[in-house]
Design a protein around this motif. Structure first.
Motif, PDB file in Angstrom:
ATOM      1  N   GLN A  65       0.861  -1.179   0.000  1.00 34.44           N
ATOM      2  CA  GLN A  65       0.000   0.000   0.000  1.00 34.44           C
ATOM      3  C   GLN A  65       0.900   1.232   0.000  1.00 34.44           C
ATOM      4  OE1 GLN A  65      -0.657  -2.511   2.639  1.00 34.44           O
ATOM      5  NE2 GLN A  65      -1.757  -3.488   0.959  1.00 34.44           N
ATOM      6  N   LEU A  66       0.541   2.195  -0.835  1.00 30.99           N
ATOM      7  CA  LEU A  66       1.367   3.393  -1.013  1.00 30.99           C
ATOM      8  C   LEU A  66       0.528   4.641  -0.773  1.00 30.99           C
ATOM      9  CD1 LEU A  66       3.121   2.324  -4.336  1.00 30.99           C
ATOM     10  CD2 LEU A  66       4.048   2.122  -2.032  1.00 30.99           C
ATOM     11  N   VAL A  67       1.070   5.569  -0.013  1.00 32.42           N
ATOM     12  CA  VAL A  67       0.365   6.825   0.265  1.00 32.42           C
ATOM     13  C   VAL A  67       1.334   7.982   0.032  1.00 32.42           C
ATOM     14  CG1 VAL A  67      -0.856   8.203   1.961  1.00 32.42           C
ATOM     15  CG2 VAL A  67      -1.120   5.705   1.957  1.00 32.42           C
ATOM     16  N   GLU A  68       0.993   8.829  -0.941  1.00 31.85           N
ATOM     17  CA  GLU A  68       1.823   9.995  -1.244  1.00 31.85           C
ATOM     18  C   GLU A  68       1.392  11.182  -0.402  1.00 31.85           C
ATOM     19  OE1 GLU A  68       0.974   8.109  -5.413  1.00 31.85           O
ATOM     20  OE2 GLU A  68      -0.131   8.582  -3.595  1.00 31.85           O
ATOM     21  N   SER A  69       2.328  12.091  -0.190  1.00 30.73           N
ATOM     22  CA  SER A  69       2.039  13.352   0.485  1.00 30.73           C
ATOM     23  C   SER A  69       3.065  14.378   0.044  1.00 30.73           C
ATOM     24  CB  SER A  69       2.070  13.185   2.006  1.00 30.73           C
ATOM     25  OG  SER A  69       3.359  12.770   2.434  1.00 30.73           O
ATOM     26  N   GLY A  70       2.786  15.651   0.343  1.00 31.70           N
ATOM     27  CA  GLY A  70       3.750  16.697   0.074  1.00 31.70           C
ATOM     28  C   GLY A  70       3.446  17.580  -1.113  1.00 31.70           C
ATOM     29  N   GLY A  71       2.389  17.271  -1.851  1.00 30.00           N
ATOM     30  CA  GLY A  71       2.045  18.111  -2.977  1.00 30.00           C
ATOM     31  C   GLY A  71       1.511  19.456  -2.520  1.00 30.00           C
ATOM     32  N   LEU A 117       9.601  21.600  -3.746  1.00 27.94           N
ATOM     33  CA  LEU A 117       8.693  20.744  -2.986  1.00 27.94           C
ATOM     34  C   LEU A 117       9.377  19.401  -2.779  1.00 27.94           C
ATOM     35  CD1 LEU A 117       5.112  21.106  -4.557  1.00 27.94           C
ATOM     36  CD2 LEU A 117       5.773  21.734  -2.226  1.00 27.94           C
ATOM     37  N   ARG A 118       9.022  18.731  -1.698  1.00 26.21           N
ATOM     38  CA  ARG A 118       9.465  17.356  -1.501  1.00 26.21           C
ATOM     39  C   ARG A 118       8.247  16.468  -1.321  1.00 26.21           C
ATOM     40  NH1 ARG A 118      13.190  14.332   3.082  1.00 26.21           N
ATOM     41  NH2 ARG A 118      11.304  14.615   4.355  1.00 26.21           N
ATOM     42  N   LEU A 119       8.116  15.519  -2.218  1.00 18.60           N
ATOM     43  CA  LEU A 119       7.053  14.529  -2.123  1.00 18.60           C
ATOM     44  C   LEU A 119       7.565  13.328  -1.337  1.00 18.60           C
ATOM     45  CD1 LEU A 119       5.675  14.531  -5.785  1.00 18.60           C
ATOM     46  CD2 LEU A 119       5.091  16.036  -3.874  1.00 18.60           C
ATOM     47  N   SER A 120       6.660  12.734  -0.579  1.00 21.97           N
ATOM     48  CA  SER A 120       6.964  11.508   0.158  1.00 21.97           C
ATOM     49  C   SER A 120       5.961  10.436  -0.224  1.00 21.97           C
ATOM     50  CB  SER A 120       6.898  11.745   1.669  1.00 21.97           C
ATOM     51  OG  SER A 120       7.826  12.716   2.086  1.00 21.97           O
ATOM     52  N   CYS A 121       6.405   9.214  -0.156  1.00 19.34           N
ATOM     53  CA  CYS A 121       5.520   8.084  -0.423  1.00 19.34           C
ATOM     54  C   CYS A 121       5.809   7.022   0.631  1.00 19.34           C
ATOM     55  CB  CYS A 121       5.750   7.541  -1.819  1.00 19.34           C
ATOM     56  SG  CYS A 121       4.823   6.035  -2.199  1.00 19.34           S
ATOM     57  N   ALA A 122       4.856   6.813   1.501  1.00 19.23           N
ATOM     58  CA  ALA A 122       5.001   5.833   2.572  1.00 19.23           C
ATOM     59  C   ALA A 122       4.416   4.504   2.134  1.00 19.23           C
ATOM     60  CB  ALA A 122       4.300   6.324   3.825  1.00 19.23           C
ATOM     61  N   ALA A 123       5.181   3.443   2.329  1.00 19.98           N
ATOM     62  CA  ALA A 123       4.766   2.104   1.907  1.00 19.98           C
ATOM     63  C   ALA A 123       4.502   1.221   3.114  1.00 19.98           C
ATOM     64  CB  ALA A 123       5.835   1.474   1.033  1.00 19.98           C
ATOM     65  N   PRO A 138       6.272  25.703 -14.448  1.00 19.88           N
ATOM     66  CA  PRO A 138       4.839  25.477 -14.653  1.00 19.88           C
ATOM     67  C   PRO A 138       4.544  24.151 -15.358  1.00 19.88           C
ATOM     68  CG  PRO A 138       5.369  27.755 -15.100  1.00 19.88           C
ATOM     69  CD  PRO A 138       6.680  27.053 -14.868  1.00 19.88           C
ATOM     70  N   GLU A 139       5.429  23.724 -16.240  1.00 21.13           N
ATOM     71  CA  GLU A 139       5.206  22.458 -16.954  1.00 21.13           C
ATOM     72  C   GLU A 139       5.371  21.231 -16.063  1.00 21.13           C
ATOM     73  OE1 GLU A 139       7.229  24.968 -17.858  1.00 21.13           O
ATOM     74  OE2 GLU A 139       9.061  24.226 -18.812  1.00 21.13           O
ATOM     75  N   ASP A 140       5.818  21.422 -14.826  1.00 21.47           N
ATOM     76  CA  ASP A 140       5.867  20.309 -13.873  1.00 21.47           C
ATOM     77  C   ASP A 140       4.520  20.077 -13.201  1.00 21.47           C
ATOM     78  OD1 ASP A 140       9.101  21.511 -12.913  1.00 21.47           O
ATOM     79  OD2 ASP A 140       8.672  19.764 -14.171  1.00 21.47           O
ATOM     80  N   THR A 141       3.569  20.961 -13.458  1.00 23.34           N
ATOM     81  CA  THR A 141       2.239  20.810 -12.873  1.00 23.34           C
ATOM     82  C   THR A 141       1.602  19.504 -13.319  1.00 23.34           C
ATOM     83  OG1 THR A 141       1.870  23.197 -12.711  1.00 23.34           O
ATOM     84  CG2 THR A 141      -0.076  21.792 -12.792  1.00 23.34           C
ATOM     85  N   ALA A 142       1.174  18.699 -12.353  1.00 23.76           N
ATOM     86  CA  ALA A 142       0.592  17.387 -12.645  1.00 23.76           C
ATOM     87  C   ALA A 142       0.178  16.722 -11.344  1.00 23.76           C
ATOM     88  CB  ALA A 142       1.608  16.493 -13.364  1.00 23.76           C
ATOM     89  N   VAL A 143      -0.523  15.620 -11.464  1.00 24.97           N
ATOM     90  CA  VAL A 143      -0.710  14.717 -10.328  1.00 24.97           C
ATOM     91  C   VAL A 143       0.470  13.753 -10.328  1.00 24.97           C
ATOM     92  CG1 VAL A 143      -2.148  12.959  -9.256  1.00 24.97           C
ATOM     93  CG2 VAL A 143      -3.219  14.911 -10.428  1.00 24.97           C
ATOM     94  N   TYR A 144       1.131  13.657  -9.209  1.00 30.83           N
ATOM     95  CA  TYR A 144       2.310  12.805  -9.082  1.00 30.83           C
ATOM     96  C   TYR A 144       1.936  11.526  -8.339  1.00 30.83           C
ATOM     97  CZ  TYR A 144       5.425  16.371 -10.863  1.00 30.83           C
ATOM     98  OH  TYR A 144       6.068  17.272 -11.685  1.00 30.83           O
TER      99      TYR A 144
END
Length: 125
Positions: A3-9, A18-24, A88-94
């Motif tokens: 199970q993966l949960v992203e955060s930090g957006g 920004l720093r994104l995290s993904c907890a497994a 701006p071109e980095d805008t997306a759902v990660y």
């Protein structure tokens, strides 16, 4: 199962970080290669970065080389994506993803078996 949960957006201005995290959870994290992908409306999910289970090898999509850094902490079951000099071109759902073949730094989404729910990153100009 993993199970993966992203955060930090969030919303930032161009040039910021920004720093994104993904907890497994659910399995032996270090056995999995981990990847970050991103998706904008109406487009396919694109590869951003990947890291092997040991953390010894990384691969980046060309447009993020030198700006983004993928890393992992196997003791915390977490993978990170440090994003600097955002555009701006980095805008997306990660999305973060896990590939049970931990030694394979794949850039192809179909080779990942588990996915998080995604986190929105918006970069304003």
């Amino acid at each position: 199962q993993v199970q993966l949960v992203e955060s930090g957006g969030g919303l930032v201005q161009a040039g910021e970080s920004l720093r994104l995290s993904c907890a497994a959870s659910g399995s032996t994290f270090s056995r999995y290669a981990m990847g970050w992908f991103r998706q904008t409306p109406g487009k396919e999910r694109d590869f951003v970065a990947t890291i092997t289970g040991s953390g010894g090898s990384t691969v980046y999509e060309d447009s993020v080389k030198g700006r983004f850094t993928i890393s992992r902490d196997n003791a915390k079951n977490t993978v990170y994506l440090q994003m600097n000099s955002l555009k701006p071109e980095d805008t997306a759902v990660y999305y973060c993803a896990a590939n049970r073949w931990g030694t394979s730094p794949s850039t192809r989404a179909p080779q990942y078996q588990y996915w998080g729910q995604g986190t929105q990153v918006t970069v304003s100009s």
